[in-house]
Design a protein around this motif. Sequence first.
Motif, PDB file in Angstrom:
ATOM      1  N   UNK A 340     -44.290 -41.191 -85.721  1.00 48.79           N
ATOM      2  CA  UNK A 340     -45.214 -40.197 -86.270  1.00 48.79           C
ATOM      3  C   UNK A 340     -46.432 -40.923 -86.833  1.00 48.79           C
ATOM      4  N   UNK A 341     -47.565 -40.222 -87.008  1.00 54.74           N
ATOM      5  CA  UNK A 341     -48.725 -40.883 -87.618  1.00 54.74           C
ATOM      6  C   UNK A 341     -48.393 -41.538 -88.957  1.00 54.74           C
ATOM      7  N   UNK A 342     -47.576 -40.889 -89.778  1.00 58.31           N
ATOM      8  CA  UNK A 342     -47.195 -41.494 -91.066  1.00 58.31           C
ATOM      9  C   UNK A 342     -46.413 -42.784 -90.852  1.00 58.31           C
ATOM     10  N   UNK A 343     -45.476 -42.772 -89.903  1.00 59.24           N
ATOM     11  CA  UNK A 343     -44.691 -43.983 -89.620  1.00 59.24           C
ATOM     12  C   UNK A 343     -45.589 -45.108 -89.119  1.00 59.24           C
ATOM     13  N   UNK A 344     -46.562 -44.757 -88.283  1.00 60.72           N
ATOM     14  CA  UNK A 344     -47.478 -45.768 -87.755  1.00 60.72           C
ATOM     15  C   UNK A 344     -48.323 -46.367 -88.879  1.00 60.72           C
ATOM     16  N   UNK A 345     -48.825 -45.496 -89.788  1.00 62.84           N
ATOM     17  CA  UNK A 345     -49.630 -46.000 -90.904  1.00 62.84           C
ATOM     18  C   UNK A 345     -48.822 -46.958 -91.777  1.00 62.84           C
ATOM     19  N   UNK A 346     -47.576 -46.598 -92.071  1.00 63.12           N
ATOM     20  CA  UNK A 346     -46.745 -47.495 -92.893  1.00 63.12           C
ATOM     21  C   UNK A 346     -46.602 -48.854 -92.193  1.00 63.12           C
ATOM     22  N   UNK A 347     -46.573 -48.811 -90.849  1.00 66.00           N
ATOM     23  CA  UNK A 347     -46.424 -50.038 -90.072  1.00 66.00           C
ATOM     24  C   UNK A 347     -47.659 -50.916 -90.044  1.00 66.00           C
ATOM     25  N   UNK A 348     -48.804 -50.367 -90.448  1.00 61.06           N
ATOM     26  CA  UNK A 348     -50.041 -51.169 -90.464  1.00 61.06           C
ATOM     27  C   UNK A 348     -50.519 -51.408 -91.889  1.00 61.06           C
ATOM     28  N   UNK A 349     -49.666 -51.049 -92.857  1.00 60.23           N
ATOM     29  CA  UNK A 349     -50.026 -51.278 -94.262  1.00 60.23           C
ATOM     30  C   UNK A 349     -48.880 -52.020 -94.939  1.00 60.23           C
ATOM     31  N   UNK A 350     -48.000 -51.271 -95.604  1.00 61.14           N
ATOM     32  CA  UNK A 350     -46.943 -51.913 -96.395  1.00 61.14           C
ATOM     33  C   UNK A 350     -46.034 -52.816 -95.549  1.00 61.14           C
ATOM     34  N   UNK A 351     -45.586 -52.310 -94.389  1.00 59.72           N
ATOM     35  CA  UNK A 351     -44.646 -53.111 -93.590  1.00 59.72           C
ATOM     36  C   UNK A 351     -45.361 -54.277 -92.900  1.00 59.72           C
ATOM     37  N   UNK A 352     -46.655 -54.116 -92.604  1.00 60.26           N
ATOM     38  CA  UNK A 352     -47.418 -55.244 -92.051  1.00 60.26           C
ATOM     39  C   UNK A 352     -47.589 -56.330 -93.114  1.00 60.26           C
ATOM     40  N   UNK A 353     -47.819 -55.899 -94.361  1.00 63.13           N
ATOM     41  CA  UNK A 353     -47.905 -56.874 -95.461  1.00 63.13           C
ATOM     42  C   UNK A 353     -46.571 -57.599 -95.626  1.00 63.13           C
ATOM     43  N   UNK A 354     -45.461 -56.847 -95.461  1.00 61.49           N
ATOM     44  CA  UNK A 354     -44.133 -57.477 -95.542  1.00 61.49           C
ATOM     45  C   UNK A 354     -43.970 -58.520 -94.438  1.00 61.49           C
ATOM     46  N   UNK A 355     -44.515 -58.235 -93.258  1.00 59.45           N
ATOM     47  CA  UNK A 355     -44.424 -59.179 -92.134  1.00 59.45           C
ATOM     48  C   UNK A 355     -45.217 -60.459 -92.408  1.00 59.45           C
ATOM     49  N   UNK A 356     -46.064 -60.433 -93.447  1.00 52.70           N
ATOM     50  CA  UNK A 356     -46.842 -61.623 -93.828  1.00 52.70           C
ATOM     51  C   UNK A 356     -46.380 -62.188 -95.170  1.00 52.70           C
ATOM     52  N   UNK A 357     -45.269 -61.662 -95.696  1.00 52.91           N
ATOM     53  CA  UNK A 357     -44.790 -62.140 -96.995  1.00 52.91           C
ATOM     54  C   UNK A 357     -45.717 -61.765 -98.139  1.00 52.91           C
ATOM     55  N   UNK A 358     -46.528 -60.687 -97.979  1.00 53.23           N
ATOM     56  CA  UNK A 358     -47.518 -60.304 -98.989  1.00 53.23           C
ATOM     57  C   UNK A 358     -47.306 -58.894 -99.527  1.00 53.23           C
ATOM     58  N   UNK A 359     -46.076 -58.391 -99.402  1.00 54.69           N
ATOM     59  CA  UNK A 359     -45.838 -57.007 -99.825  1.00 54.69           C
ATOM     60  C   UNK A 359     -46.095 -56.819-101.315  1.00 54.69           C
ATOM     61  N   UNK A 360     -45.959 -57.880-102.108  1.00 54.12           N
ATOM     62  CA  UNK A 360     -46.159 -57.751-103.557  1.00 54.12           C
ATOM     63  C   UNK A 360     -47.619 -57.492-103.906  1.00 54.12           C
ATOM     64  N   UNK A 361     -48.556 -57.832-103.025  1.00 54.15           N
ATOM     65  CA  UNK A 361     -49.963 -57.671-103.399  1.00 54.15           C
ATOM     66  C   UNK A 361     -50.796 -56.806-102.447  1.00 54.15           C
TER      67      UNK A 361
END
Length: 415
Positions: A340-361
């Motif tokens: 869904x658009x919401x799932x895609x957005x989460x994948x390019x924001x919070x979860x993408x930051x997690x994929x870079x070890x930067x979810x805390x910031x």
Amino acid sequence: VPILTNIGCLATCASPAGQDDIGVIHDAAVAWRDGIITWVGPADRVPDEHAAGPVWNAGARLVTPGLVDCHTHLAFGGWRAGEFTSRISGASYAEIARRGGGIARTVRDTRALDERALADRAAAFAAGMVELGITAIECKSGYGLDVETELRLLRAYRRVADETRARIVPTFLGAHVVPAEYRDDREAYIGLLVEELLPRVRAEELAEFCDVFVEEGAFTPDEARTILGAARALGLGVKLHVDQLTDGGGAALAAELGATSADHLEHVSPAGIEALASAGVVAVTLPLATLYLDQDPPPARDLIEAGVAVAVATDFNPGTAPSYHLPLALLLACTRQRMTPSEALKGATRFAARALGREASWGAIEPGKAADLAVIDAPDVDQWLYHHRPNACVAVVAAGRVVWRMDRLGPAQPS
Ligand SMILES: [Zn+2]
């Protein structure tokens, strides 16, 4: 204390769980100080101490966290439009490679450029990405494949970080393919990576992650264990290109090695999905590469149902994904990966930051996180990704500063 108010729909992505939970607040405002968010909530309840600074008006539009492109090959020499056309006319990758094309062609073109030229090209791409709402970009080396050029690529990324508004996370991908001069002595090339290149990358602090392309024609799982074991011992994080063209057991390997992310996954097996879920590895999907290669997409629904966080990135590179349009990748994640658009957005924001070890910031709009924001000319996330436009992003805040505004905002699109 600057404040952005009159936000019609604020997608905070504040929840660490739930692929579709984007934490929407309607009629919202966001305040920040020194580049860090200090307050988020309804626009009519802004506390007095946050109401004194410059006020930006979002015009009732959508505001998302600054987008994070967590997988690119941003710096390279040349392009490969001729191969694009050859492939349309029926040439296979193997044929193109036999003619000296493919990655080998880009390696030749990259080795010919100095650090300044590589940085200028990459910075121009990064500037275009910022205008699309992207505030952080992961950047891989891997088109040098010799000591000098691999280090040059990573030093070029350091310049891009200093000279552009985008945040840069550099990744060492010396193990992209074995270069032609080592074709008959793979072990010597792996020795070069482990004994010479990785220690120099570490000594100059040029990369945060080490990545290996695990595939027939690239590196085997055992070779990846050797290279990534050495990287981990030097304190680098681990990423892998896996299961793109065949199921090589790459997802299980990523889980075994405690990788931060496993990327591509078009051919991931059910066992691989379970392994990613239990190890907490982020699955990075790359729908533009799937599109250009005309492949079947990765099983995003199965990944999400198994509890794997699914990120979406561009894979921007001159061969298989010559576009850095992350919002287009999000549209393709919707239509081809059934997100869904919401799932895609989460994948390019919070979860993408997690994929870079930067979810805390990065990747979410909540107090304590970086004030990285994209103002999108749409009333909500569904309308944004459904009504695809060349660029729906009208303003970008990075580290608390308005770094880009569309010249003529004009009226909002009819709703
Ligand atoms: Zn890639």
